[in-house]
Write a protein that holds these residues in place. Structure first.
Motif, PDB file in Angstrom:
ATOM      1  N   TRP A   1      51.119  52.428 142.043  1.00 62.84           N
ATOM      2  CA  TRP A   1      51.065  52.481 140.587  1.00 62.84           C
ATOM      3  C   TRP A   1      52.438  52.779 140.006  1.00 62.84           C
ATOM      4  CZ3 TRP A   1      46.253  51.483 138.487  1.00 62.84           C
ATOM      5  CH2 TRP A   1      45.170  51.566 139.374  1.00 62.84           C
ATOM      6  N   LEU A   2      52.711  52.173 138.848  1.00 64.97           N
ATOM      7  CA  LEU A   2      53.920  52.450 138.075  1.00 64.97           C
ATOM      8  C   LEU A   2      53.525  53.296 136.875  1.00 64.97           C
ATOM      9  CD1 LEU A   2      56.940  51.901 137.331  1.00 64.97           C
ATOM     10  CD2 LEU A   2      56.118  49.890 136.076  1.00 64.97           C
ATOM     11  N   ILE A   3      54.169  54.462 136.737  1.00 66.82           N
ATOM     12  CA  ILE A   3      53.887  55.360 135.618  1.00 66.82           C
ATOM     13  C   ILE A   3      55.182  55.556 134.842  1.00 66.82           C
ATOM     14  CG2 ILE A   3      52.958  57.594 134.927  1.00 66.82           C
ATOM     15  CD1 ILE A   3      51.665  57.768 137.712  1.00 66.82           C
ATOM     16  N   ALA A   4      55.268  54.939 133.672  1.00 64.64           N
ATOM     17  CA  ALA A   4      56.472  54.993 132.845  1.00 64.64           C
ATOM     18  C   ALA A   4      56.248  55.962 131.690  1.00 64.64           C
ATOM     19  CB  ALA A   4      56.823  53.609 132.317  1.00 64.64           C
TER      20      ALA A   4
ATOM     21  N   ALA B   1      53.481  55.983 142.273  1.00 62.71           N
ATOM     22  CA  ALA B   1      52.454  56.817 142.894  1.00 62.71           C
ATOM     23  C   ALA B   1      51.539  55.951 143.747  1.00 62.71           C
ATOM     24  CB  ALA B   1      51.642  57.549 141.829  1.00 62.71           C
ATOM     25  N   VAL B   2      50.990  56.562 144.779  1.00 63.42           N
ATOM     26  CA  VAL B   2      50.051  55.877 145.673  1.00 63.42           C
ATOM     27  C   VAL B   2      48.722  56.617 145.616  1.00 63.42           C
ATOM     28  CG1 VAL B   2      49.547  55.201 148.048  1.00 63.42           C
ATOM     29  CG2 VAL B   2      51.895  55.109 147.193  1.00 63.42           C
ATOM     30  N   SER B   3      47.647  55.872 145.380  1.00 63.87           N
ATOM     31  CA  SER B   3      46.319  56.486 145.338  1.00 63.87           C
ATOM     32  C   SER B   3      45.426  55.905 146.420  1.00 63.87           C
ATOM     33  CB  SER B   3      45.664  56.275 143.965  1.00 63.87           C
ATOM     34  OG  SER B   3      45.386  54.900 143.751  1.00 63.87           O
ATOM     35  N   ASP B   4      44.442  56.682 146.804  1.00 64.20           N
ATOM     36  CA  ASP B   4      43.432  56.250 147.771  1.00 64.20           C
ATOM     37  C   ASP B   4      42.335  55.518 147.012  1.00 64.20           C
ATOM     38  OD1 ASP B   4      41.997  56.437 150.438  1.00 64.20           O
ATOM     39  OD2 ASP B   4      40.574  57.477 149.132  1.00 64.20           O
TER      40      ASP B   4
ATOM     41  N   ILE C   1      56.012  42.989 147.028  1.00 63.77           N
ATOM     42  CA  ILE C   1      55.299  42.771 145.773  1.00 63.77           C
ATOM     43  C   ILE C   1      56.258  42.118 144.788  1.00 63.77           C
ATOM     44  CG2 ILE C   1      54.173  43.916 143.811  1.00 63.77           C
ATOM     45  CD1 ILE C   1      53.426  46.187 145.785  1.00 63.77           C
ATOM     46  N   VAL C   2      55.787  41.138 144.045  1.00 64.75           N
ATOM     47  CA  VAL C   2      56.590  40.544 142.974  1.00 64.75           C
ATOM     48  C   VAL C   2      56.163  41.188 141.658  1.00 64.75           C
ATOM     49  CG1 VAL C   2      57.230  38.446 141.751  1.00 64.75           C
ATOM     50  CG2 VAL C   2      56.862  38.381 144.226  1.00 64.75           C
ATOM     51  N   VAL C   3      57.074  41.937 141.064  1.00 58.42           N
ATOM     52  CA  VAL C   3      56.781  42.664 139.829  1.00 58.42           C
ATOM     53  C   VAL C   3      56.954  41.722 138.637  1.00 58.42           C
ATOM     54  CG1 VAL C   3      57.456  44.609 138.375  1.00 58.42           C
ATOM     55  CG2 VAL C   3      57.560  44.815 140.871  1.00 58.42           C
ATOM     56  N   PRO C   4      55.967  41.632 137.744  1.00 62.51           N
ATOM     57  CA  PRO C   4      56.103  40.777 136.561  1.00 62.51           C
ATOM     58  C   PRO C   4      57.326  41.164 135.732  1.00 62.51           C
ATOM     59  CG  PRO C   4      53.827  41.495 136.830  1.00 62.51           C
ATOM     60  CD  PRO C   4      54.639  42.276 137.822  1.00 62.51           C
ATOM     61  N   ALA C   5      57.918  40.174 135.074  1.00 64.62           N
ATOM     62  CA  ALA C   5      59.161  40.391 134.333  1.00 64.62           C
ATOM     63  C   ALA C   5      59.020  41.467 133.262  1.00 64.62           C
ATOM     64  CB  ALA C   5      59.622  39.077 133.701  1.00 64.62           C
TER      65      ALA C   5
ATOM     66  N   ALA D   1      52.943  56.640 129.415  1.00 63.52           N
ATOM     67  CA  ALA D   1      52.051  55.481 129.459  1.00 63.52           C
ATOM     68  C   ALA D   1      51.052  55.614 130.603  1.00 63.52           C
ATOM     69  CB  ALA D   1      52.867  54.201 129.620  1.00 63.52           C
ATOM     70  N   ALA D   2      49.952  54.899 130.471  1.00 64.40           N
ATOM     71  CA  ALA D   2      48.932  54.900 131.521  1.00 64.40           C
ATOM     72  C   ALA D   2      49.472  54.209 132.766  1.00 64.40           C
ATOM     73  CB  ALA D   2      47.681  54.188 131.028  1.00 64.40           C
ATOM     74  N   PRO D   3      49.020  54.620 133.946  1.00 59.07           N
ATOM     75  CA  PRO D   3      49.468  53.965 135.186  1.00 59.07           C
ATOM     76  C   PRO D   3      49.133  52.479 135.185  1.00 59.07           C
ATOM     77  CG  PRO D   3      48.325  56.019 135.667  1.00 59.07           C
ATOM     78  CD  PRO D   3      48.104  55.742 134.215  1.00 59.07           C
ATOM     79  N   VAL D   4      50.057  51.693 135.717  1.00 55.20           N
ATOM     80  CA  VAL D   4      49.866  50.247 135.846  1.00 55.20           C
ATOM     81  C   VAL D   4      49.882  49.905 137.328  1.00 55.20           C
ATOM     82  CG1 VAL D   4      50.795  47.964 135.333  1.00 55.20           C
ATOM     83  CG2 VAL D   4      50.981  49.801 133.640  1.00 55.20           C
ATOM     84  N   SER D   5      48.865  49.199 137.788  1.00 48.85           N
ATOM     85  CA  SER D   5      48.792  48.847 139.203  1.00 48.85           C
ATOM     86  C   SER D   5      49.833  47.792 139.552  1.00 48.85           C
ATOM     87  CB  SER D   5      47.402  48.317 139.549  1.00 48.85           C
ATOM     88  OG  SER D   5      47.371  47.885 140.906  1.00 48.85           O
ATOM     89  N   LEU D   6      50.535  48.034 140.661  1.00 46.41           N
ATOM     90  CA  LEU D   6      51.483  47.059 141.190  1.00 46.41           C
ATOM     91  C   LEU D   6      50.900  46.303 142.377  1.00 46.41           C
ATOM     92  CD1 LEU D   6      54.758  49.192 141.026  1.00 46.41           C
ATOM     93  CD2 LEU D   6      54.037  47.390 139.448  1.00 46.41           C
ATOM     94  N   GLY D   7      49.738  46.740 142.853  1.00 42.56           N
ATOM     95  CA  GLY D   7      49.091  46.045 143.957  1.00 42.56           C
ATOM     96  C   GLY D   7      48.760  46.974 145.108  1.00 42.56           C
TER      97      GLY D   7
END
Length: 228
Positions: free
Chosen positions: A163-166, A201-204, A185-189, A169-175
Protein backbone atom coordinates in the motif's frame (compact mmCIF):
# COMPACT_ATOMS: atom_id res chain seq x y z
CA UNK A 1 33.14 -0.71 -5.42
CA UNK A 2 30.39 1.88 -5.80
CA UNK A 3 30.38 4.52 -8.52
CA UNK A 4 28.27 6.81 -6.34
CA UNK A 5 30.12 9.98 -5.27
CA UNK A 6 28.21 10.05 -1.96
CA UNK A 7 29.27 6.52 -0.92
CA UNK A 8 32.75 5.80 0.41
CA UNK A 9 34.58 2.57 -0.51
CA UNK A 10 34.23 1.40 3.11
CA UNK A 11 30.45 1.94 3.08
CA UNK A 12 30.16 0.22 -0.29
CA UNK A 13 32.02 -2.78 1.13
CA UNK A 14 29.77 -2.76 4.20
CA UNK A 15 26.68 -2.70 1.99
CA UNK A 16 27.94 -5.69 -0.01
CA UNK A 17 28.74 -7.69 3.12
CA UNK A 18 25.33 -6.80 4.59
CA UNK A 19 23.54 -8.11 1.48
CA UNK A 20 25.55 -11.34 1.64
CA UNK A 21 24.88 -11.77 5.37
CA UNK A 22 28.58 -11.61 6.24
CA UNK A 23 28.42 -8.91 8.92
CA UNK A 24 28.53 -9.95 12.59
CA UNK A 25 25.18 -9.44 14.32
CA UNK A 26 26.26 -6.28 16.18
CA UNK A 27 27.58 -4.68 12.98
CA UNK A 28 24.47 -5.74 11.07
CA UNK A 29 22.22 -4.07 13.67
CA UNK A 30 24.25 -0.86 13.52
CA UNK A 31 24.13 -0.94 9.72
CA UNK A 32 20.33 -1.38 9.73
CA UNK A 33 20.05 1.67 11.99
CA UNK A 34 22.04 3.69 9.45
CA UNK A 35 19.77 2.50 6.62
CA UNK A 36 16.81 4.19 8.28
CA UNK A 37 18.52 7.59 8.11
CA UNK A 38 20.71 7.39 4.98
CA UNK A 39 18.90 7.16 1.61
CA UNK A 40 22.16 6.90 -0.32
CA UNK A 41 23.17 3.87 1.73
CA UNK A 42 19.78 2.24 1.09
CA UNK A 43 20.28 2.78 -2.63
CA UNK A 44 23.75 1.21 -2.39
CA UNK A 45 22.25 -1.88 -0.74
CA UNK A 46 19.68 -2.13 -3.54
CA UNK A 47 22.48 -1.84 -6.09
CA UNK A 48 24.42 -4.72 -4.53
CA UNK A 49 21.26 -6.86 -4.32
CA UNK A 50 20.72 -6.38 -8.04
CA UNK A 51 24.35 -7.19 -8.85
CA UNK A 52 24.40 -10.39 -6.83
CA UNK A 53 20.97 -11.43 -8.12
CA UNK A 54 22.21 -11.00 -11.69
CA UNK A 55 25.35 -13.00 -10.92
CA UNK A 56 23.31 -15.79 -9.33
CA UNK A 57 20.93 -15.99 -12.30
CA UNK A 58 23.56 -15.73 -15.02
CA UNK A 59 24.58 -18.85 -16.87
CA UNK A 60 28.36 -18.70 -16.99
CA UNK A 61 29.91 -20.83 -19.69
CA UNK A 62 33.16 -22.54 -18.67
CA UNK A 63 36.10 -20.73 -20.25
CA UNK A 64 39.84 -21.06 -20.04
CA UNK A 65 41.43 -18.17 -18.18
CA UNK A 66 44.32 -16.41 -19.93
CA UNK A 67 47.73 -17.63 -18.89
CA UNK A 68 48.81 -16.28 -15.52
CA UNK A 69 45.42 -14.84 -14.54
CA UNK A 70 44.66 -17.53 -11.95
CA UNK A 71 47.98 -17.07 -10.17
CA UNK A 72 47.60 -13.28 -10.15
CA UNK A 73 44.03 -13.50 -8.93
CA UNK A 74 44.81 -15.89 -6.10
CA UNK A 75 47.77 -13.74 -5.12
CA UNK A 76 45.55 -10.68 -4.86
CA UNK A 77 42.83 -12.52 -2.95
CA UNK A 78 45.05 -14.28 -0.43
CA UNK A 79 48.15 -12.12 -0.09
CA UNK A 80 49.39 -11.54 3.43
CA UNK A 81 48.18 -8.14 4.63
CA UNK A 82 46.10 -6.67 7.48
CA UNK A 83 42.37 -7.41 7.34
CA UNK A 84 40.63 -4.71 5.33
CA UNK A 85 37.02 -3.64 4.94
CA UNK A 86 35.36 -5.73 2.26
CA UNK A 87 37.66 -8.74 2.77
CA UNK A 88 34.64 -10.90 3.56
CA UNK A 89 33.24 -10.11 0.13
CA UNK A 90 36.44 -11.25 -1.56
CA UNK A 91 36.45 -14.46 0.47
CA UNK A 92 32.94 -15.11 -0.83
CA UNK A 93 33.98 -14.42 -4.42
CA UNK A 94 36.96 -16.73 -4.04
CA UNK A 95 34.58 -19.56 -3.20
CA UNK A 96 32.88 -19.44 -6.59
CA UNK A 97 33.45 -22.23 -9.09
CA UNK A 98 36.76 -22.26 -10.94
CA UNK A 99 34.72 -22.42 -14.15
CA UNK A 100 33.78 -18.78 -13.51
CA UNK A 101 37.39 -17.69 -12.97
CA UNK A 102 37.46 -15.43 -16.01
CA UNK A 103 34.30 -13.66 -14.84
CA UNK A 104 35.78 -13.18 -11.37
CA UNK A 105 38.95 -11.78 -12.90
CA UNK A 106 36.86 -9.15 -14.66
CA UNK A 107 35.37 -8.17 -11.29
CA UNK A 108 38.80 -7.91 -9.68
CA UNK A 109 40.44 -5.87 -12.40
CA UNK A 110 37.60 -3.72 -13.72
CA UNK A 111 35.05 -3.59 -10.89
CA UNK A 112 31.51 -4.89 -10.55
CA UNK A 113 29.05 -4.85 -13.47
CA UNK A 114 27.12 -1.68 -14.21
CA UNK A 115 24.06 -1.55 -11.97
CA UNK A 116 21.96 0.27 -14.57
CA UNK A 117 19.80 3.30 -13.95
CA UNK A 118 19.58 4.65 -10.42
CA UNK A 119 16.11 4.68 -8.82
CA UNK A 120 14.45 7.98 -7.97
CA UNK A 121 12.91 6.81 -4.71
CA UNK A 122 13.73 3.99 -2.30
CA UNK A 123 12.33 2.56 0.90
CA UNK A 124 13.18 -0.11 3.41
CA UNK A 125 9.95 -1.75 4.56
CA UNK A 126 10.37 -3.72 7.76
CA UNK A 127 8.49 -5.20 10.68
CA UNK A 128 9.49 -3.99 14.13
CA UNK A 129 11.07 -7.36 14.90
CA UNK A 130 12.68 -7.65 11.43
CA UNK A 131 10.76 -10.86 10.66
CA UNK A 132 9.67 -9.24 7.40
CA UNK A 133 12.09 -6.99 5.52
CA UNK A 134 11.62 -5.65 2.00
CA UNK A 135 13.57 -3.17 -0.10
CA UNK A 136 11.73 -1.12 -2.71
CA UNK A 137 12.95 1.20 -5.46
CA UNK A 138 10.95 3.29 -7.94
CA UNK A 139 11.97 4.58 -11.36
CA UNK A 140 9.78 7.63 -11.93
CA UNK A 141 10.13 7.65 -15.71
CA UNK A 142 8.97 4.08 -16.28
CA UNK A 143 6.93 3.63 -13.11
CA UNK A 144 8.79 0.38 -12.42
CA UNK A 145 8.68 -0.42 -8.72
CA UNK A 146 11.06 -3.24 -7.81
CA UNK A 147 10.50 -4.90 -4.45
CA UNK A 148 13.09 -7.33 -3.09
CA UNK A 149 12.25 -9.65 -0.22
CA UNK A 150 15.18 -9.77 2.20
CA UNK A 151 13.49 -11.65 5.04
CA UNK A 152 10.12 -13.24 5.79
CA UNK A 153 7.63 -15.35 3.86
CA UNK A 154 3.98 -15.16 2.91
CA UNK A 155 1.78 -17.18 5.27
CA UNK A 156 0.19 -20.24 3.68
CA UNK A 157 -3.24 -19.46 2.28
CA UNK A 158 -2.70 -15.71 2.64
CA UNK A 159 -1.31 -12.85 0.55
CA UNK A 160 0.74 -9.76 1.27
CA UNK A 161 -0.53 -6.53 -0.28
CA UNK A 162 1.56 -3.39 -0.75
CA UNK A 163 0.00 0.00 0.00
CA UNK A 164 1.00 3.60 -0.69
CA UNK A 165 0.04 6.06 2.06
CA UNK A 166 0.62 9.69 1.08
CA UNK A 167 0.13 12.11 3.96
CA UNK A 168 -3.38 11.92 5.39
CA UNK A 169 -4.81 10.27 2.27
CA UNK A 170 -6.35 6.82 2.39
CA UNK A 171 -4.05 3.90 1.53
CA UNK A 172 -3.88 3.03 -2.16
CA UNK A 173 -3.14 -0.55 -3.18
CA UNK A 174 -0.09 -1.05 -5.37
CA UNK A 175 -0.71 -4.77 -5.78
CA UNK A 176 0.10 -8.14 -4.26
CA UNK A 177 3.66 -9.15 -3.45
CA UNK A 178 5.06 -12.29 -5.02
CA UNK A 179 6.06 -15.19 -2.82
CA UNK A 180 9.36 -15.14 -4.73
CA UNK A 181 12.30 -12.94 -3.84
CA UNK A 182 11.39 -10.18 -6.29
CA UNK A 183 8.16 -8.44 -7.24
CA UNK A 184 7.87 -5.93 -10.06
CA UNK A 185 4.96 -3.49 -10.12
CA UNK A 186 4.20 -0.78 -12.67
CA UNK A 187 2.94 2.26 -10.76
CA UNK A 188 0.34 4.38 -12.62
CA UNK A 189 1.61 7.80 -13.69
CA UNK A 190 -0.81 9.67 -11.42
CA UNK A 191 0.49 7.88 -8.31
CA UNK A 192 4.22 8.34 -8.91
CA UNK A 193 4.42 11.97 -7.65
CA UNK A 194 2.84 10.83 -4.36
CA UNK A 195 5.85 8.69 -3.44
CA UNK A 196 7.96 11.58 -2.11
CA UNK A 197 7.83 11.31 1.68
CA UNK A 198 5.04 8.74 1.58
CA UNK A 199 4.85 5.50 3.55
CA UNK A 200 4.81 2.04 2.02
CA UNK A 201 3.01 -0.59 4.08
CA UNK A 202 2.40 -4.32 3.74
CA UNK A 203 -0.79 -5.92 5.05
CA UNK A 204 -1.89 -9.51 5.48
CA UNK A 205 -4.81 -10.22 3.14
CA UNK A 206 -6.85 -13.05 1.59
CA UNK A 207 -5.21 -14.83 -1.38
CA UNK A 208 -6.82 -12.50 -3.93
CA UNK A 209 -6.07 -9.33 -1.99
CA UNK A 210 -8.21 -6.96 0.02
CA UNK A 211 -11.91 -7.31 -0.88
CA UNK A 212 -12.68 -3.74 0.20
CA UNK A 213 -9.99 -1.62 -1.46
CA UNK A 214 -8.50 -0.88 1.97
CA UNK A 215 -6.27 -2.94 4.28
CA UNK A 216 -8.32 -5.56 6.11
CA UNK A 217 -5.63 -7.61 7.85
CA UNK A 218 -2.70 -6.89 10.13
CA UNK A 219 -0.13 -4.35 9.01
CA UNK A 220 3.03 -6.45 8.80
CA UNK A 221 5.67 -3.87 7.87
CA UNK A 222 6.08 -0.19 7.03
CA UNK A 223 8.76 2.08 5.64
CA UNK A 224 9.16 5.73 4.65
CA UNK A 225 10.00 6.56 1.05
CA UNK A 226 13.09 8.71 0.54
CA UNK A 227 14.44 10.42 -2.55
CA UNK A 228 17.68 8.86 -3.74
Amino acid sequence: MSDRPDISPDDSGLAAEYVLGLLPEAEARAFRDRLEAEPALRAEVLGWERRFAAMAEAEVEPVAAPSGVEAQLMGRLFREEPERRGAGLWRWLAGLAVAALAAIAVLVYTGVPDRGAEPDFAARIAAEDETLVLAAALDMETGRLAVLREAGDVAEGRAQELWLIAGEAAPVSLGLLSTDAETEIVVPADLRPLFAGAVLAVSDEPPTGSPTGAPTGDVLATGTVSEV
